[in-house]
Enzyme design. Structure first.
Site, PDB file in Angstrom:
ATOM      1  N   HIS A 465      38.291  28.168  40.814  1.00 38.71           N
ATOM      2  CA  HIS A 465      36.864  28.366  40.555  1.00 38.71           C
ATOM      3  C   HIS A 465      36.231  29.222  41.662  1.00 38.71           C
ATOM      4  CE1 HIS A 465      32.811  27.003  39.085  1.00 38.71           C
ATOM      5  NE2 HIS A 465      32.506  27.288  40.336  1.00 38.71           N
ATOM      6  N   GLU A 466      36.443  28.816  42.903  1.00 39.69           N
ATOM      7  CA  GLU A 466      35.850  29.568  44.013  1.00 39.69           C
ATOM      8  C   GLU A 466      36.469  30.954  44.133  1.00 39.69           C
ATOM      9  OE1 GLU A 466      33.196  28.478  45.119  1.00 39.69           O
ATOM     10  OE2 GLU A 466      33.410  26.452  44.306  1.00 39.69           O
ATOM     11  N   HIS A 469      34.639  33.281  41.891  1.00 42.29           N
ATOM     12  CA  HIS A 469      33.442  33.796  42.560  1.00 42.29           C
ATOM     13  C   HIS A 469      33.820  34.914  43.535  1.00 42.29           C
ATOM     14  CE1 HIS A 469      30.318  31.179  41.132  1.00 42.29           C
ATOM     15  NE2 HIS A 469      30.845  30.074  41.610  1.00 42.29           N
ATOM     16  N   HIS A 472      34.331  38.190  41.972  1.00 35.37           N
ATOM     17  CA  HIS A 472      33.044  38.796  41.636  1.00 35.37           C
ATOM     18  C   HIS A 472      32.487  39.547  42.841  1.00 35.37           C
ATOM     19  CE1 HIS A 472      29.065  38.000  39.206  1.00 35.37           C
ATOM     20  NE2 HIS A 472      29.443  39.262  39.163  1.00 35.37           N
TER      21      HIS A 472
END
Length: 674
Positions: A465-466, A469, A472
């Site tokens: 999940h991190e 990010h 991105h």
């Protein structure tokens, strides 16, 4: 310090050269330098243009930006009494500086002139977006207010910055103050050997006989999941739930009340019905009614299933004790046992296949296949703590893409949770693409003398999940820093992170990195089948839990109109419609709800579910063409990851998917359509 470029690899932060006692003076110098940049724009006698106003503002105060990023990242991941005291001093100064800019009438008139006198076709799409956002930023921060109203806005912002900081400091203090010491090993029956060994190691470090457990997630979660002694589970569960809810100096009830009241007053001052109305104007959801409708749509599908799941769990627990009535300290314990029975899956049996370093390498490998980037550790680049590792990220052609800092283990100066952040944004100027410095921070158990750090499957998805990010941020490719990377609508920012979790459930991906740390054996197929089968285990209960936080967020920031007489009763009333377990009188969730009170999710907690709709829909496209399909990866990178906030997120999504997202994609994946 910070006023000049660093003579370091990729201009990375030279942490060893920073004197923490001088942070306040660094801020004073950088604020002065930033204001000098602003003053040049104000004093410029030329007719206001995009170049001499909007672009000039965009690239002003870069030293202050870098300093702020460095300082507040340290305050989250490696804080100290010195840093915390400095934060209390500099936060009001930063609030004042922000207001000095936003409320300057001459500066606003220049921005307004450009906004009203620049034709859209004379700007690129990104420039047009920047102009609109800059103008809105001034208006939304009080540029149209009277002088007396502007003065009150200043006071509110300075007070808010102090209350939010104190809120976070209180939680950290309470977390660090607690430890559960167990001297009788028999009372720890059921606890996995690795967790037992880690608790014993911690006790030895503290000079204590026996075993020490803390509220840090890697210590707390195995305890409440596996320890058979119900009274011990109750003790540590209640301790976790009453952080910042005790009669001591770290109580957060007044901080919650003050933050809610000040946010509401600020919104009303700016002409909005509520803080939520103010925030959601700049979100995909647009307004509080839309958010409530969205939450209730999912609630209507999930609540009935959640109740059935809870009844099943109750019956299961009563097989061993017919009189037992489930309490919050029982949920994780019995859920794990039920999951093992239903799916022949055991988190402890899975952990040997998920050593931390291999999981990280898996994220690297998948990113290389999808996006053509590679990662190379560089131990000569300075870091802020020995636990941190630094990687250089490169494009396929060998060009530098980004720096990635990873920080994975808990310690006293680090707040709980997991997050992605940046030490430097990406932008383009003078024909140079200045690349970002990204960091991911988690709290996973360390290894022992005999074993490496091993992750639960849930921790594996957290890392992915991190990392989503981080992608991105790392793959950002915009001209202007305020539109770069994760600078997107807050209910869109979770799409890149949540979609990346999906690869953890796919055989083709798992077989590349899920290998036994001792034997090298690839994770057996029956484990993968169990992981997939268990993916929707108690999904109704999990969904309702997430929805309850979204409802609470909206209640604080819209429904209560800024007035909360007593935090606990207010929270209990909101939670009534989603409650499954009996309430615990000693506990209060709101006072440690960092996401909305000192994080970035006020009026935005719903966005986790909102982004699940996007990620379920988007991952369907990957699955249709192959989860490691390079052309789909390139499309996702080019249409979403690289674009930041340069285009409205719905347009970005439609450019990738060819249509708007479907809520049914989430409901179907979660098994909530039955």
């Amino acid at each position: 310090m910070f006023l000049h470029s660093f003579d370091t690899p990729h201009e990375s932060v030279p942490f060893s050269k920073i004197d923490h006692n001088l942070f306040e003076s660094y801020f004073d110098s950088c604020i002065s330098a930033a204001w000098a940049d602003i003053q040049r724009v104000i004093d410029n006698p030329e007719i206001p243009t995009f170049e001499n106003v909007i672009r000039a503002l965009e690239f002003s105060g870069q030293a202050l930006e870098r300093l702020s990023a460095c300082f507040f990242n340290l305050n989250s991941a490696e804080t100290s009494e010195t840093i915390q005291k400095t934060a209390q001093k500099v936060s009001p100064k930063l609030a004042k500086f922000g207001n000095d800019v936003a409320l300057n009438p001459v500066l606003f008139e220049k921005v307004k002139y450009v906004f009203e006198n620049t034709t859209a076709n004379s700007l690129t799409a990104e420039e047009q977006m920047l102009l609109e956002k800059r103008y809105k930023s001034f208006v939304r921060n009080g540029a149209l207010l009277s002088d007396s109203e502007k003065e009150r806005l200043r006071e509110i912002d300075e007070q808010l910055s102090a209350f939010k900081l104190k809120f976070g400091e209180n939680i950290l203090a309470e977390n660090n103050a607690y430890q559960l010491v167990v001297t009788n090993k028999e009372r720890l029956r059921g606890l996995p050997e690795l967790a037992l060994q880690q608790a014993q190691n911690l006790a030895q470090q503290k000079g204590i006989d026996g075993y020490v457990f803390t509220l840090d997630f890697p210590s707390y979660l195995p305890f409440v999941t596996y320890v058979e002694d119900r009274e011990l589970r109750k003790e540590i569960s209640i301790a976790a739930g009453k952080k910042a809810f005790q009669e001591n100096e770290f109580n957060n009830e007044k901080n919650v009340q003050q933050i809610v009241a000040l946010r509401h007053e600020r919104a009303r001052l700016l002409g909005y019905e509520s803080h939520a109305a103010f925030v959601l104007e700049e979100r995909m959801a647009q307004n509080p009614d839309q958010v409530k409708q969205f939450l209730n749509t999912i609630y209507d599908k999930a609540m009935e299933k959640a109740r059935r799941e809870f009844i099943d769990l109750q019956y299961f627990a009563q097989e061993s004790d017919s009189s037992l009535q489930l309490q919050k300290w029982d949920g994780t314990f019995y859920s794990e046992k039920l999951k093992q029975r239903l799916f022949a899956i055991d988190d402890e049996a899975l952990k040997p296949y998920f050593p931390l370093n291999q999981v990280l390498e898996g994220a690297f490998s998948i990113s290389e296949k999808l996006y053509g980037i590679t990662f190379k550790e560089n131990d000569t680049i300075e870091k802020y703590h020995p636990d941190v590792n630094v990687y250089e990220v490169f494009y396929e052609n060998g060009e530098f893409c980004a720096l990635l800092y990873t920080d994975f283990h808990p310690r006293a100066g680090k707040r709980q949770g997991a997050w992605m952040t940046s030490f430097k944004s990406q932008w383009k100027t003078n024909n140079e693409n200045s690349r970002p410095h990204i960091s991911i921070v988690c709290n996973f158990s360390e290894g022992t003398a005999d074993t490496p750090a091993l992750l639960t499957f849930n921790e594996t998805t957290t890392l992915f999940h991190e990392f989503g990010h981080a992608l991105h941020g790392m793959l950002a490719d915009t001209v202007y820093p305020s539109l770069s990377g994760t600078s997107v609508y807050w209910d869109f920012v979770e799409l890149p992170s949540q979609i990346f979790e999906n690869w953890c459930y796919e055989t083709e991906a798992l077989q590349t990195f899920a290998k036994h740390w001792q034997t090298g054996e690839v994770i057996p197929e029956h484990f993968i089948k169990s992981i997939k089968a268990a993916a929707n285990f108690q999904e109704g209960m999990a969904t309702v839990r997430q929805l309850s936080f979204g409802f609470l967020d909206m209640a604080y920031h819209h429904d209560c109109r800024g007035t909360v007489d007593a935090v606990k009763p207010f929270e209990a009333t909101v939670f009534e419609k989603t409650a499954l377990y009996p309430d615990v009188a000693e506990n209060c969730m709101s006072v440690s709800f960092s996401h909305i009170f000192n994080g970035g999710y006020s009026s935005g907690y719903y966005s986790y579910k909102w982004a699940e709709v996007l990620d379920a829909d988007a991952f369907g496209i990957f699955k249709e063409h192959g989860i490691l399909n390079r052309s789909i990866g390139e499309r996702f990178k080019n249409e979403i990851l690289s674009k930041g906030g340069t285009v409205h997120p719905m347009e970005l999504y439609k450019a990738f998917a060819g249509r708007e997202p479907r809520v049914e994609a989430l409901l179907e994946r979660a098994g909530l359509l039955n």
